[in-house]
Design a protein around this motif. Structure first.
Motif, short mmCIF file in Angstrom:
data_model
loop_
_atom_site.label_atom_id
_atom_site.label_comp_id
_atom_site.label_asym_id
_atom_site.label_seq_id
_atom_site.Cartn_x
_atom_site.Cartn_y
_atom_site.Cartn_z
N SER A 1 -2.86 -43.86 19.31
CA SER A 1 -1.68 -44.38 20.01
C SER A 1 -0.47 -43.47 19.80
N LEU A 2 -0.31 -42.95 18.59
CA LEU A 2 0.78 -42.01 18.34
C LEU A 2 0.61 -40.75 19.19
N HIS A 3 -0.60 -40.26 19.27
CA HIS A 3 -0.86 -39.08 20.10
C HIS A 3 -0.55 -39.37 21.57
N ALA A 4 -0.99 -40.52 22.06
CA ALA A 4 -0.73 -40.89 23.46
C ALA A 4 0.76 -41.02 23.73
N ALA A 5 1.53 -41.40 22.71
CA ALA A 5 2.97 -41.58 22.87
C ALA A 5 3.74 -40.28 22.67
N GLY A 6 3.02 -39.20 22.38
CA GLY A 6 3.67 -37.92 22.22
C GLY A 6 4.21 -37.66 20.83
N VAL A 7 3.78 -38.45 19.85
CA VAL A 7 4.22 -38.28 18.46
C VAL A 7 3.21 -37.40 17.74
N GLY A 8 3.66 -36.25 17.25
CA GLY A 8 2.77 -35.34 16.56
C GLY A 8 2.84 -35.49 15.05
N GLY A 9 2.19 -34.59 14.35
CA GLY A 9 2.25 -34.59 12.89
C GLY A 9 1.52 -35.74 12.25
N VAL A 10 0.39 -36.18 12.82
CA VAL A 10 -0.35 -37.33 12.32
C VAL A 10 -1.49 -36.86 11.42
N ARG A 11 -1.66 -37.54 10.29
CA ARG A 11 -2.79 -37.26 9.42
C ARG A 11 -3.38 -38.59 8.94
N VAL A 12 -4.70 -38.72 9.05
CA VAL A 12 -5.41 -39.93 8.61
C VAL A 12 -6.14 -39.61 7.32
N LEU A 13 -5.83 -40.33 6.26
CA LEU A 13 -6.46 -40.12 4.96
C LEU A 13 -7.45 -41.26 4.70
N GLU A 14 -8.72 -40.92 4.61
CA GLU A 14 -9.80 -41.90 4.43
C GLU A 14 -10.45 -41.68 3.07
N ALA A 15 -10.63 -42.77 2.31
CA ALA A 15 -11.11 -42.66 0.94
C ALA A 15 -12.56 -42.21 0.83
N VAL A 16 -13.43 -42.62 1.76
CA VAL A 16 -14.85 -42.31 1.63
C VAL A 16 -15.11 -40.84 1.94
N PRO A 17 -16.15 -40.25 1.34
CA PRO A 17 -16.45 -38.84 1.60
C PRO A 17 -16.89 -38.57 3.04
N GLU A 18 -17.47 -39.58 3.70
CA GLU A 18 -17.96 -39.41 5.06
C GLU A 18 -17.85 -40.74 5.80
N ILE A 19 -17.32 -40.71 7.01
CA ILE A 19 -17.26 -41.92 7.82
C ILE A 19 -18.63 -42.17 8.42
N ARG A 20 -19.26 -43.26 8.03
CA ARG A 20 -20.59 -43.61 8.51
C ARG A 20 -20.55 -44.96 9.20
N PRO A 21 -21.50 -45.24 10.11
CA PRO A 21 -21.48 -46.48 10.89
C PRO A 21 -21.90 -47.70 10.07
N LEU A 22 -21.04 -48.12 9.14
CA LEU A 22 -21.33 -49.26 8.28
C LEU A 22 -20.83 -50.55 8.90
N GLY A 23 -21.25 -51.67 8.32
CA GLY A 23 -20.77 -52.97 8.74
C GLY A 23 -21.72 -53.66 9.69
N VAL A 24 -21.24 -54.74 10.24
CA VAL A 24 -22.02 -55.52 11.20
C VAL A 24 -21.18 -55.73 12.45
N GLY A 25 -21.27 -56.90 13.08
CA GLY A 25 -20.62 -57.06 14.36
C GLY A 25 -19.20 -57.59 14.28
N LEU A 26 -18.49 -57.39 15.36
CA LEU A 26 -17.18 -58.01 15.53
C LEU A 26 -16.91 -58.18 17.01
N ASN A 27 -15.95 -59.03 17.31
CA ASN A 27 -15.53 -59.27 18.69
C ASN A 27 -14.12 -58.75 18.89
N ILE A 28 -13.91 -58.04 19.98
CA ILE A 28 -12.58 -57.56 20.35
C ILE A 28 -12.11 -58.39 21.54
#
Length: 427
Positions: free
Chosen positions: A18-45
């Protein structure tokens, strides 16, 4: 402007997009796990959040890995229908409600972040441990890299704590809060490849005041009558000797250790025990949430998603509200003169709404109709109209949607949450 997002989950990744779409730069996402893997189960949006993902041009990708939900039915422990309502576009929304595996949703978001913002924007093995506000209004963020065995520091104009129910950013803001409170219910969740039930697009919640089962498909069958990816969750009041040292969503468990608690939830239209027995994966955790906070924002630091307002899974609002948070926050950062003013404005809009939804979830949200049905007719009923007043069921459902601002009229007609093109602000 530079923005550090703590957490690469649904809320954090949507914030980056959303920040990128709004034209806001300089974004960094810090994630604790060594690798983002498809964990979890279901959810509804819910449709109010699907609208936001559609405005981020992600709807086609999501439809390819999810299933539009057609209806939601509430049943008693005998399988009798208490109340059914259409969902998504069948209920008059312009956007669908999506049933999706959490890992698939996260993968779509993460891939989009890497394509649009760059392959290095998401930094894994990077756990935010603390921060220090600077005199110039910014913040120095302390980061631990467990796998690499080192620490680092990142300077930012804003820090967004999207690091979940066990948020370190929240703990720094509220060091005396303690662990998430437990309501005494135990939840087991899993996925199963199984034949579709009812019309193949139905979500159901069945049970009584002590036990409950939630089941919905997350994919269509490859061929008529073929198996689909099914999400299920069952919950019951804990035994006196049950102890949880922490709320760990990924604590695997063998189905036979809890199947007996739900063995009688076998209806002629859905065999819940069979889903559990043949599960591909199963997890156990205590049903916990967080108490509402008086404020999320402290200068250049704020909270988002579960870090701000973790709630019981009543009404499909967890991931949904994280997505809406992200869109409002990005709009404010794009349009306000300073990050601190933007974060304060975001909080002013979102905190009152989420405080109300959290309170409703503690009252079981729309699932309260199951409690009422059990209280009034524990042995079942011949006609549900005999135990509920005229319009009572409709009003319970409508009130929950109105409270969160996700009734069809509001979702369909409100202005976009996207930042206006050409808006100036904290960039």
């Amino acid at each position: 402007m530079s923005t550090v997002i703590a957490g690469g989950g649904i809320g954090g990744l949507t914030t980056a997009l959303s920040l990128h779409a709004a034209g806001v730069g300089g974004v960094r996402v810090l994630e604790a796990v060594p690798e983002i893997r498809p964990l979890g189960v279901g959810l509804n949006i819910l449709p109010n959040a699907v609208r936001e993902l559609a405005e981020l041009d992600l709807l086609d990708e999501l439809l390819a890995v999810s299933l539009p939900t057609g209806s939601l039915g509430f049943h008693n422990r005998h399988g009798q229908l208490i109340w059914r309502e259409p969902r998504g576009m069948a209920a008059g929304y312009r956007w669908p409600q999506l049933s999706i595996h959490r890992g698939r949703l996260q993968a779509v978001l993460a891939d989009a972040v890497r394509r649009r913002l760059g392959p290095d924007v998401i930094v894994t093995d990077a756990r935010v441990e603390g921060f220090t506000p600077r005199e110039d209004g910014g913040v120095d963020v302390r980061v631990h890299h467990p796998a690499a065995g080192r620490h680092s520091e990142v300077a930012a104009d804003a820090l967004i704590g999207a690091d979940g129910i066990h948020s370190k950013v929240r703990a720094c803001l509220y060091p005396d809060e303690g662990p998430p409170p437990w309501n005494g219910l135990v939840v087991w969740r899993g996925t199963t490849m199984a034949p579709p039930f009812l019309d193949g697009r139905s979500m159901i919640i069945a049970g009584d005041d002590r036990r409950r089962a939630v089941v919905y498909p997350m994919s269509a069958a490859d061929e008529p009558g073929g198996p689909v990816l099914m999400n299920w969750a069952v919950a019951r009041t804990a035994d006196a000797e049950t102890v949880f040292e922490e709320a760990d969503w990924n604590r695997a468990v063998a189905p036979e250790t809890f199947l007996h608690h739900f063995a009688d939830l076998d209806f002629d239209w859905l065999d819940v025990p069979a889903l559990i027995r043949t599960a591909r994966e199963a997890y156990v955790y205590p049903m916990v949430d967080r108490d509402p906070l008086p404020r999320w924002t402290h200068g250049p630091v704020t909270l988002l998603g579960d870090a701000a307002h973790a709630m019981y899974p009543m009404g499909s609002n967890g991931a949904t509200q994280s997505i809406v948070d992200a869109r409002v926050l990005a709009r404010e950062l794009a349009c306000r003169e300073s990050p601190a003013a933007a974060l304060a404005s975001y909080e002013a809009e979102r905190l009152p709404v989420l405080t109300g939804i959290q309170a409703s979830a503690r009252r079981r949200g729309p699932e309260v109709v199951i409690d009422l049905a059990h209280e009034r007719a524990p042995g079942g009923f011949g006609d549900v109209a005999g135990i509920f007043g005229d319009g009572e069921l409709e009003s319970i459902s409508a009130e929950f949607a109105r409270l969160g601002g996700f009734d069809p009229e509001t979702v369909n007609t409100r202005p976009s949450l996207a930042a206006a093109t050409g808006a100036g602000g904290a960039r």
